[in-house]
Design an enzyme around this catalytic site. Structure first.
Site, short mmCIF file in Angstrom:
data_model
loop_
_atom_site.label_atom_id
_atom_site.label_comp_id
_atom_site.label_asym_id
_atom_site.label_seq_id
_atom_site.Cartn_x
_atom_site.Cartn_y
_atom_site.Cartn_z
N LYS A 106 -8.24 -3.71 13.01
CA LYS A 106 -7.38 -3.22 14.08
C LYS A 106 -5.97 -3.76 13.86
O LYS A 106 -5.79 -4.96 13.63
CB LYS A 106 -7.94 -3.71 15.42
N HIS A 108 -3.38 -3.49 16.04
CA HIS A 108 -2.65 -3.73 17.27
C HIS A 108 -3.51 -4.63 18.17
O HIS A 108 -4.63 -4.94 17.83
CB HIS A 108 -2.33 -2.40 17.98
#
Length: 217
Positions: A106, A108
Site C-alpha cells: 500500500k 498511502h
C-alpha cells in the site's frame, strides 16, 4: 505405527465433518493426483465454527511446546485464522500480538505490506493446509527480511503426503529451514476418525491405498 489421536485433532475433524469441510470420494488435486478425501477449511464459515476451529489451533500450538512471542497470518486465508487463534489463546490468558500481510504493498496511509502488530522476535506462521509449500516459504522470507525469526508453522491438516521428492512439504520445511511444524490433525487422524464414524469399507480402503502409494514414512 501411528500416534494416538489427540483430543483436539478429533474435535477438529468432527467440526470439519459437521461443516462438510471434510469430504470423501474422488477429488482431482493440483498435483494431478486423485485423492479419496478432500479438505476445504473455507467451508467452516460461521462464528461458532471459527471459534471451535481456533480452539483446535490454540490447543495444538500450546501442546507443541514451541516458544514464540507473536503470530503471523499469510494473506488471504491466514488473515481470519491468525485473528481467531489469537482470540482463542487470549481466552486462556495468553495475549499474543498478531500480524498479517497484504498481497500488494500500500503506497498511502500506513503503507507497506504488513498490517497489525509489529512482528515479534519469534513468530509462528498460522495457515490452513500446505500443498507445494510456496506460500509459506514466501511468508518465511518476509518475516526473516523484517529481522525476525520463524519459530514454527501451524496448520490445520498434514496430509502426510510426498511432495516433489520423498518428503512431505512439512518435512521439507523442517529439514531445509530448521523450522518446527505443527498440525492440528494428520492423515492418520483422518483415517482413525473415518473408521470410528463408520465410513464404508470401500472408501476406507481407498484412503489407505492412497496413503500407501503417496504417503511419507
Amino acid at each position: 505405527m501411528s500416534a494416538e489421536p489427540t483430543e483436539h485433532s478429533q474435535e477438529f475433524l468432527a467440526l470439519a465433518d459437521t461443516y462438510d469441510a471434510l469430504k470423501f470420494g474422488e477429488f482431482q488435486l493440483k498435483s494431478g493426483r486423485v485423492s479419496p478425501y478432500f479438505f476445504n477449511m473455507g467451508a467452516i464459515a460461521s462464528g461458532a465454527g471459527l471459534k471451535r476451529l481456533a480452539a483446535g489451533y490454540a490447543a495444538a500450538l500450546t501442546s507443541s511446546g514451541i516458544e514464540y512471542d507473536s503470530l503471523f497470518g499469510p494473506a488471504y486465508k491466514g488473515i481470519p485464522l491468525v485473528a481467531t487463534v489469537a482470540c482463542a489463546l487470549a481466552d486462556h490468558g495468553h495475549d499474543v500480538p498478531f500480524t498479517y500481510n497484504r498481497k500488494e504493498a500500500k503506497d498511502h496511509g500506513e503503507g507497506g505490506t504488513l498490517v497489525g502488530a509489529p512482528l515479534g522476535q519469534r513468530v509462528v506462521i498460522v495457515d490452513d493446509v500446505i500443498t507445494a509449500g510456496t506460500a509459506v516459504r514466501e511468508a518465511i522470507a518476509l518475516i526473516r527480511n523484517a529481522g525476525s525469526e520463524v519459530a514454527g508453522v501451524l496448520i490445520a491438516l498434514d496430509r502426510q503426503e510426498r511432495g516433489t521428492d520423498a518428503r512431505s512439504p512439512l518435512q521439507a520445511l523442517a529439514a531445509d529451514e530448521g523450522i518446527p511444524t505443527v498440525a492440528v490433525s494428520t492423515l492418520d487422524d483422518v483415517i482413525g476418525y473415518a473408521e470410528r464414524a463408520g465410513l464404508d469399507d470401500h472408501r476406507l480402503a481407498a484412503i489407505k491405498r492412497y496413503r500407501d502409494e503417496y504417503g511419507v514414512a
